[in-house]
Motif scaffolding. Structure first.
Motif, PDB file in Angstrom:
ATOM      1  N   PHE A 147      -2.625 -23.196  40.465  1.00 39.71           N
ATOM      2  CA  PHE A 147      -3.200 -23.631  39.180  1.00 39.71           C
ATOM      3  C   PHE A 147      -2.655 -24.995  38.756  1.00 39.71           C
ATOM      4  CE2 PHE A 147      -3.990 -19.017  37.499  1.00 39.71           C
ATOM      5  CZ  PHE A 147      -4.675 -18.712  38.653  1.00 39.71           C
ATOM      6  N   THR A 148      -2.457 -25.879  39.718  1.00 43.32           N
ATOM      7  CA  THR A 148      -1.840 -27.179  39.425  1.00 43.32           C
ATOM      8  C   THR A 148      -2.654 -28.034  38.470  1.00 43.32           C
ATOM      9  OG1 THR A 148      -2.821 -28.132  41.423  1.00 43.32           O
ATOM     10  CG2 THR A 148      -0.568 -27.269  41.604  1.00 43.32           C
ATOM     11  N   ASP A 149      -3.914 -27.702  38.301  1.00 41.81           N
ATOM     12  CA  ASP A 149      -4.751 -28.481  37.385  1.00 41.81           C
ATOM     13  C   ASP A 149      -4.711 -27.958  35.950  1.00 41.81           C
ATOM     14  OD1 ASP A 149      -6.093 -26.145  38.196  1.00 41.81           O
ATOM     15  OD2 ASP A 149      -8.063 -27.045  37.891  1.00 41.81           O
ATOM     16  N   THR A 150      -4.114 -26.790  35.737  1.00 41.32           N
ATOM     17  CA  THR A 150      -4.166 -26.205  34.393  1.00 41.32           C
ATOM     18  C   THR A 150      -2.815 -25.858  33.775  1.00 41.32           C
ATOM     19  OG1 THR A 150      -4.464 -23.976  35.290  1.00 41.32           O
ATOM     20  CG2 THR A 150      -6.476 -25.237  34.766  1.00 41.32           C
ATOM     21  N   MET A 151      -1.752 -25.828  34.584  1.00 42.84           N
ATOM     22  CA  MET A 151      -0.438 -25.494  34.018  1.00 42.84           C
ATOM     23  C   MET A 151       0.672 -26.043  34.909  1.00 42.84           C
ATOM     24  SD  MET A 151      -0.071 -21.339  34.729  1.00 42.84           S
ATOM     25  CE  MET A 151      -1.662 -20.881  34.052  1.00 42.84           C
ATOM     26  N   PRO A 152       1.844 -26.299  34.305  1.00 45.45           N
ATOM     27  CA  PRO A 152       2.998 -26.723  35.103  1.00 45.45           C
ATOM     28  C   PRO A 152       3.398 -25.616  36.089  1.00 45.45           C
ATOM     29  CG  PRO A 152       3.410 -27.072  32.761  1.00 45.45           C
ATOM     30  CD  PRO A 152       2.152 -26.254  32.876  1.00 45.45           C
ATOM     31  N   PHE A 153       3.990 -26.009  37.200  1.00 46.59           N
ATOM     32  CA  PHE A 153       4.367 -25.061  38.247  1.00 46.59           C
ATOM     33  C   PHE A 153       5.262 -23.942  37.727  1.00 46.59           C
ATOM     34  CE2 PHE A 153       6.985 -23.980  42.072  1.00 46.59           C
ATOM     35  CZ  PHE A 153       5.973 -23.368  42.780  1.00 46.59           C
TER      36      PHE A 153
END
Length: 106
Positions: free
Chosen positions: A41-47
């Motif tokens: 989900f790298t486009d929507t939240m920090p790792f």
């Protein structure tokens, strides 16, 4: 030690280390953040939020209901890429993710 018990202990340690490193969030991401189709989900939240709200929660649920666990993980490799500039300060988290990868692969 049984795989499920070892996973539970590793997840507990991961939670504690994220909190110690001040990477634990008290606020859940918006529901829309969970609709990502991109790995981690790298486009929507920090790792670190993905670890907390996706990885840990899903594995907790799988352990709770005795669902089959994923056979491969690769989370530690992603952590090394995402946190390349912060590996020294996040070393213990990455080591726990390596342990998790190993446990899931066993």
């Amino acid at each position: 030690m049984e795989q499920h018990e070892a996973l539970t202990m590793t997840l507990d340690s991961l939670r504690a280390e994220l909190q110690r490193a001040q990477l634990w969030s008290t606020t859940r991401p918006a529901l829309s953040a969970f609709h990502s189709t991109i790995p981690f989900f790298t486009d929507t939240m920090p790792f670190e939020q993905w670890i907390q709200f996706v990885l840990i929660e899903r594995l907790d649920e799988m352990l709770r209901v005795a669902a089959p666990l994923p056979a491969l993980s690769g989370v530690a490799a992603m952590a090394e890429v995402v946190w390349a500039q912060k590996l020294t300060e996040r070393h213990y988290i990455v080591e726990l993710l390596k342990d998790l990868d190993e446990l899931l692969g066993s």
